[in-house]
Scaffold this motif. Structure first.
Motif, short mmCIF file in Angstrom:
data_model
loop_
_atom_site.label_atom_id
_atom_site.label_comp_id
_atom_site.label_asym_id
_atom_site.label_seq_id
_atom_site.Cartn_x
_atom_site.Cartn_y
_atom_site.Cartn_z
N MET A 1 -6.05 -6.13 -18.02
CA MET A 1 -5.14 -5.92 -16.89
C MET A 1 -5.84 -5.13 -15.76
O MET A 1 -6.59 -4.20 -16.03
N LYS A 2 -5.57 -5.55 -14.54
CA LYS A 2 -6.21 -4.87 -13.40
C LYS A 2 -5.49 -3.57 -13.06
O LYS A 2 -4.35 -3.36 -13.47
N THR A 3 -6.16 -2.70 -12.28
CA THR A 3 -5.56 -1.43 -11.85
C THR A 3 -4.24 -1.70 -11.13
O THR A 3 -4.16 -2.60 -10.30
N ILE A 4 -3.25 -0.90 -11.46
CA ILE A 4 -1.97 -1.02 -10.75
C ILE A 4 -2.11 -0.23 -9.44
O ILE A 4 -2.37 0.97 -9.46
N ILE A 5 -2.01 -0.93 -8.35
CA ILE A 5 -2.27 -0.27 -7.05
C ILE A 5 -0.96 0.14 -6.37
O ILE A 5 0.11 -0.37 -6.71
N GLU A 6 -1.08 1.05 -5.40
CA GLU A 6 0.06 1.40 -4.57
C GLU A 6 0.54 0.13 -3.88
O GLU A 6 -0.27 -0.52 -3.19
N PRO A 7 1.82 -0.23 -4.02
CA PRO A 7 2.27 -1.48 -3.39
C PRO A 7 2.64 -1.26 -1.92
O PRO A 7 3.70 -1.68 -1.46
N PHE A 8 1.81 -0.56 -1.20
CA PHE A 8 2.03 -0.33 0.24
C PHE A 8 0.69 0.08 0.85
O PHE A 8 -0.24 0.43 0.13
N LYS A 9 0.61 -0.01 2.18
CA LYS A 9 -0.55 0.59 2.85
C LYS A 9 -0.02 1.68 3.77
O LYS A 9 1.17 1.74 4.07
N ILE A 10 -0.95 2.57 4.18
CA ILE A 10 -0.51 3.77 4.88
C ILE A 10 -0.58 3.57 6.39
O ILE A 10 -1.62 3.19 6.93
N LYS A 11 0.56 3.81 7.06
CA LYS A 11 0.62 3.59 8.50
C LYS A 11 0.55 4.90 9.28
O LYS A 11 0.05 4.95 10.39
#
Ligand code: F0G
Length: 458
Positions: A1-11
């Motif tokens: 399983m791949k790394t679970i990433i933040e489901p957003f980017k920073i604005k």
């Protein structure tokens, strides 16, 4: 399983201010060794609370602009009401400025001397609002929930057999309602199973007692049910949340947690008569029925947040990021409540500092050291927060001495958390040097917010 990433980017970013260890030593002394009294600007990583500290989404900020500020009948209220009804299915939705305002209204009406309110574990404001009416707040948590080292899936469950005995002993007529806190904040952010909710409901129905939820973290609880309880793995988190609320007759909610906003709350009820009483009190203490102590823009942000919090990518990231911190600490031998909770990691201060007795507040000692060492702000949940005194003035400690590291929603990245881990491990290595504290000032209620301490020098 791949790394679970933040489901957003920073604005949009908010700089944090770096301080030196020497500066922090002075600052904490000036604050009476109480992290609530620090200036937030002197804190590097703020894990004091997950309440009101969420980062809002671009859609929530857009909602802030759309907010309808009409005194009565605001468009934003109807949007908010619809969002809350979709999840809770409740008939009456009463906005309040935060969770404790909903609690105050509810317990002012149903509380009073001679009344008892069982809960898995009351949060401090719930307990205080009950005790303020001279009623008694009683915690009826399963035994497993009181042992940090015991791993179990649903350590937030209520002890149903004990609840039955309690009702028989006190009499249904003296128990205006029974509560379940999902997830159980004071007990380690541990979830309550659907099975337990159903069983508690059955007991309540049999005795004619309404069941209320303290629903601050309902989405995190629903996600744990999906992951851990048989029969729920293929259901949507929304459907699970709806099922949770279907067993309740009412709920109080601090929207500052799982509605991903900085302020807000509500009271949800099915009973027409009780709702009318609550609304009358709302007008006196909070505001008109369609804003209840909030601005129209806040109601917009809550409505949008309730939608976003049930996104399963968000919940997967959320629960995993807290678990990540917990896993690393366990691996290094740091005693924490296992398994990791939904919104926070709780260090077991009794096992972390066995040489500091409860009377000397081991949790407070760790909290101060985390700040001095790394600028991290945490909170004690132990004898400072919940300790009582007997007639001789001797401390009656609560079952657990904890330090809570609450993770704000969508705020910190993995490298912030890696830094937190490094600081905790450093403090852990030097734990034998840590000493206890004594209280030199305390308020009669909710003393942890304003108490002043002094280190005990032996
Ligand atoms: N119930 C629970 C389970 C809570 O965790 C909180 C707040 C409240 C009620 C009260 O809500 O703050 O909006 O008035 N908990 C915060 C915390 C303060 O840090 O855990 P509120």
């Amino acid at each position: 399983m791949k790394t679970i990433i933040e489901p957003f980017k920073i604005k949009s970013v908010e700089p944090i201010r770096f301080t030196t260890k020497e500066e922090r030593q002075q600052v904490i002394e000036k604050a009476g060794y109480n992290t609530f009294l620090l200036h937030a600007d002197d804190v590097l990583i703020d894990l004091l609370t997950d309440s009101g500290t969420s980062a809002m989404s671009s859609e929530q900020w857009a909602g802030i602009m759309r907010g309808d500020e009409s005194y009565a009948g605001s468009k934003s209220f109807y949007k908010f009401e619809e969002a809350v009804k979709k999840i809770t299915g409740m008939k009456h939705i009463i906005p309040t400025h935060q969770g404790r305002a909903a609690e105050k209204i509810l317990f002012f009406i149903v509380g009073g001397s001679g009344k008892y309110f069982p809960n898995n574990t009351h949060f401090d404001t719930t307990r205080a609002n009950i005790e303020f009416t001279n009623a008694e707040a009683v915690d009826i948590l399963i035994e497993e929930g009181k042992h940090p080292e015991v791993r179990a899936d649903f350590k937030g469950n209520m002890d149903v057999a004990q609840l039955k005995r309690f009702i028989n002993e006190k009499g249904n007529e003296n128990i205006p309602l029974c509560m379940l806190t999902v997830t159980n904040n004071s007990g380690g952010g541990q979830p309550v199973s659907m099975q337990n909710i159903k069983e508690v409901k059955e007991v309540c129905v049999k005795h004619g007692i309404p069941l209320f939820l303290d629903a601050c973290r309902f989405a995190e609880n629903a996600y744990f049910i999906k992951k851990r309880e048989k029969g729920y793995e293929n259901k949507s988190v929304l459907a699970i949340a709806q099922e949770i609320f279907s067993y309740a007759d009412g709920a109080t909610m601090s929207a500052k947690k799982d509605a991903l906003v900085n302020i807000g709350g509500f009271l949800a009820l099915n009973d027409d008569e009780l709702a009318m009483q609550c609304r009358n009190l709302l007008i006196v203490t909070e505001g008109f029925l369609t804003y209840g102590g909030l601005a129209g823009r806040d109601l917009e942000a809550v409505a949008q947040g309730l939608e976003e919090v049930l996104d399963e990518h968000y919940l997967q990231y959320r629960i995993r990021s807290v678990e990540y911190l917990g896993e690393k600490l366990i691996l290094a031998g740091v005693p924490i409540i296992e398994p990791p909770g939904g919104h926070a990691i709780y260090i077991d201060a009794k096992r972390f500092l066995p040489h500091v007795p409860p009377e000397e507040f081991p949790g407070q000692s760790i909290v101060c050291e985390l700040y001095i060492e790394g600028g991290i702000r945490a909170v004690e949940i132990g004898s400072v927060m919940f300790g009582k005194y007997d007639k001789e003035g001797k401390l009656i400690p609560p079952p657990m001495e904890l330090v809570r590291l609450a993770i704000p929603r969508r705020v910190y990245t993995q490298s912030h958390i890696d830094y937190v881990i490094e600081v905790i491990l450093e403090v852990f290595q030097n734990k034998d040097r840590l000493r206890g504290y004594k209280i030199i000032y305390e308020a009669p209620m909710l003393r942890h917010f304003t108490a002043l301490f002094e280190p005990i020098r032996k």
